[in-house]
Motif scaffolding. Sequence first.
Motif, PDB file in Angstrom:
ATOM      1  N   LEU A  77      25.547  -9.616   1.415  1.00 28.48           N
ATOM      2  CA  LEU A  77      26.104  -8.857   2.549  1.00 28.48           C
ATOM      3  C   LEU A  77      24.920  -8.503   3.430  1.00 28.48           C
ATOM      4  N   VAL A 120      23.604  -7.672   7.737  1.00 26.04           N
ATOM      5  CA  VAL A 120      23.801  -7.539   9.185  1.00 26.04           C
ATOM      6  C   VAL A 120      22.419  -7.678   9.825  1.00 26.04           C
ATOM      7  N   GLY A 143      28.724   0.009  12.065  1.00 31.48           N
ATOM      8  CA  GLY A 143      29.966  -0.174  11.319  1.00 31.48           C
ATOM      9  C   GLY A 143      30.295  -1.628  10.974  1.00 31.48           C
ATOM     10  N   GLY A 180      28.715  -3.697   8.747  1.00 30.12           N
ATOM     11  CA  GLY A 180      28.714  -3.893   7.296  1.00 30.12           C
ATOM     12  C   GLY A 180      30.003  -3.378   6.677  1.00 30.12           C
ATOM     13  N   ARG A 181      30.430  -2.223   7.151  1.00 29.94           N
ATOM     14  CA  ARG A 181      31.695  -1.649   6.651  1.00 29.94           C
ATOM     15  C   ARG A 181      32.872  -2.582   6.968  1.00 29.94           C
ATOM     16  N   ASN A 240      17.642   0.198  -2.725  1.00 28.12           N
ATOM     17  CA  ASN A 240      18.368  -0.121  -1.488  1.00 28.12           C
ATOM     18  C   ASN A 240      19.390   0.986  -1.213  1.00 28.12           C
TER      19      ASN A 240
HETATM   20  C1  LIG Z   1      23.468  -2.808   4.069  1.00 33.89           C
HETATM   21  C2  LIG Z   1      23.876  -3.321   5.465  1.00 33.89           C
HETATM   22  C3  LIG Z   1      24.686  -4.593   5.310  1.00 33.89           C
HETATM   23  C4  LIG Z   1      24.753  -2.242   6.121  1.00 33.89           C
HETATM   24  O1  LIG Z   1      25.261  -2.789   7.336  1.00 33.89           O
HETATM   25  P1  LIG Z   1      25.508  -1.859   8.617  1.00 33.89           P
HETATM   26  O2  LIG Z   1      26.328  -2.632   9.568  1.00 33.89           O
HETATM   27  O3  LIG Z   1      24.232  -1.313   9.119  1.00 33.89           O
HETATM   28  O4  LIG Z   1      26.340  -0.664   7.954  1.00 33.89           O
HETATM   29  P2  LIG Z   1      27.413   0.242   8.697  1.00 33.89           P
HETATM   30  O5  LIG Z   1      26.965   0.518  10.101  1.00 33.89           O
HETATM   31  O6  LIG Z   1      28.760  -0.360   8.503  1.00 33.89           O
HETATM   32  O7  LIG Z   1      27.279   1.590   7.879  1.00 33.89           O
HETATM   33  C5  LIG Z   1      28.251   1.948   6.977  1.00 33.89           C
HETATM   34  C6  LIG Z   1      27.717   3.069   6.091  1.00 33.89           C
HETATM   35  O8  LIG Z   1      26.506   2.666   5.426  1.00 33.89           O
HETATM   36  C7  LIG Z   1      25.650   3.795   5.315  1.00 33.89           C
HETATM   37  N1  LIG Z   1      24.474   3.560   6.123  1.00 33.89           N
HETATM   38  C8  LIG Z   1      24.292   2.658   7.106  1.00 33.89           C
HETATM   39  N2  LIG Z   1      23.056   2.744   7.616  1.00 33.89           N
HETATM   40  C9  LIG Z   1      22.452   3.745   6.955  1.00 33.89           C
HETATM   41  C10 LIG Z   1      21.142   4.304   6.998  1.00 33.89           C
HETATM   42  N3  LIG Z   1      20.200   3.842   7.830  1.00 33.89           N
HETATM   43  N4  LIG Z   1      20.863   5.308   6.139  1.00 33.89           N
HETATM   44  C11 LIG Z   1      21.787   5.771   5.265  1.00 33.89           C
HETATM   45  N5  LIG Z   1      23.047   5.249   5.172  1.00 33.89           N
HETATM   46  C12 LIG Z   1      23.349   4.272   6.008  1.00 33.89           C
HETATM   47  C13 LIG Z   1      26.440   4.971   5.796  1.00 33.89           C
HETATM   48  O9  LIG Z   1      27.195   5.466   4.702  1.00 33.89           O
HETATM   49  C14 LIG Z   1      27.342   4.326   6.804  1.00 33.89           C
HETATM   50  O10 LIG Z   1      28.488   5.059   7.063  1.00 33.89           O
HETATM   51  P3  LIG Z   1      28.552   5.992   8.390  1.00 33.89           P
HETATM   52  O11 LIG Z   1      28.244   5.105   9.559  1.00 33.89           O
HETATM   53  O12 LIG Z   1      29.953   6.508   8.390  1.00 33.89           O
HETATM   54  O13 LIG Z   1      27.499   7.043   8.197  1.00 33.89           O
HETATM   55  C15 LIG Z   1      22.640  -3.542   6.377  1.00 33.89           C
HETATM   56  O14 LIG Z   1      21.843  -2.382   6.368  1.00 33.89           O
HETATM   57  C16 LIG Z   1      21.782  -4.730   5.953  1.00 33.89           C
HETATM   58  O15 LIG Z   1      22.028  -5.865   6.344  1.00 33.89           O
HETATM   59  N6  LIG Z   1      20.724  -4.463   5.137  1.00 33.89           N
HETATM   60  C17 LIG Z   1      19.834  -5.529   4.675  1.00 33.89           C
HETATM   61  C18 LIG Z   1      20.513  -6.428   3.676  1.00 33.89           C
HETATM   62  C19 LIG Z   1      21.057  -5.649   2.479  1.00 33.89           C
HETATM   63  O16 LIG Z   1      20.413  -4.735   1.976  1.00 33.89           O
HETATM   64  N7  LIG Z   1      22.256  -6.047   2.021  1.00 33.89           N
HETATM   65  C20 LIG Z   1      22.892  -5.451   0.876  1.00 33.89           C
HETATM   66  C21 LIG Z   1      22.386  -6.118  -0.370  1.00 33.89           C
HETATM   67  S1  LIG Z   1      23.143  -5.473  -1.830  1.00 33.89           S
END
Ligand SMILES: CC(C)(COP(=O)(O)OP(=O)(O)OC[C@H]1O[C@@H](n2cnc3c(N)ncnc32)[C@H](O)[C@@H]1OP(=O)(O)O)[C@@H](O)C(=O)NCCC(=O)NCCS
Length: 158
Positions: free
Chosen positions: A88, A90, A98, A100-101, A127
């Motif tokens: 997963l 982004v 939002g 990732g959600r 992570n």
């Molecule tokens: C993990 C990942 C996919 C999240 O994607 P994203 O689109 O940024 O996430 P969202 O915007 O949908 O955030 C959803 C929730 O995640 C959490 N979140 C997102 N960014 C955050 C941050 N910087 N710090 C803490 N929590 C965070 C929050 O709970 C958030 O909910 P909220 O917006 O209501 O507060 C993204 O950070 C990513 O690609 N990371 C690198 C790859 C990775 O680690 N993948 C997962 C491997 S297991």
Amino acid sequence: VDVIDADLECREHQAAVLQLIDAYASDAMGDGRGLSDEVRANLIPGLRSHPAQHIFLAYESGLPVGIAVCFRGFSTFRARPLLNVHDLAVLPAYRGQGIGRRLLERVMAKARDLGCCAVTLEVGEHNVVAQALYRDVGFEEGDRQSAAGRMLFWKKPV
Ligand SMILES: CC(C)(COP(=O)(O)OP(=O)(O)OC[C@H]1O[C@@H](n2cnc3c(N)ncnc32)[C@H](O)[C@@H]1OP(=O)(O)O)[C@@H](O)C(=O)NCCC(=O)NCCS
């Protein structure tokens, strides 16, 4: 943002999958380095020939910005399929909006359509961003109902 099922026969989706997995592999939370030439050459053919892959792409303004790669498994204890989220990710510039959600919600909807008993995933202990997202959508660590305790992820190279 549109979240769609990837069609691996479509060249645009093939390019999106390669780009997004390469970006994820390069991330500190991925592999810390991009895909090798060999992996780049084999990734799409390998996924295309995999009988149980489900891949979702998030597009913003026509650009691929997020991906979820899942594989369908089967729970013998429940006699139902389950869906594992293998990747997963982004793109950094699009995080915190939002996406990732949205991808995870699409994964959950697919799991329901497939009659799965659960969605599983592995996440690094450091992570915390991904863990916050997973907790927020209802995932919890390990298998608390098992007398054997938490399930640990082990592997051995072949
Ligand atoms: C993990 C990942 C996919 C999240 O994607 P994203 O689109 O940024 O996430 P969202 O915007 O949908 O955030 C959803 C929730 O995640 C959490 N979140 C997102 N960014 C955050 C941050 N910087 N710090 C803490 N929590 C965070 C929050 O709970 C958030 O909910 P909220 O917006 O209501 O507060 C993204 O950070 C990513 O690609 N990371 C690198 C790859 C990775 O680690 N993948 C997962 C491997 S297991």
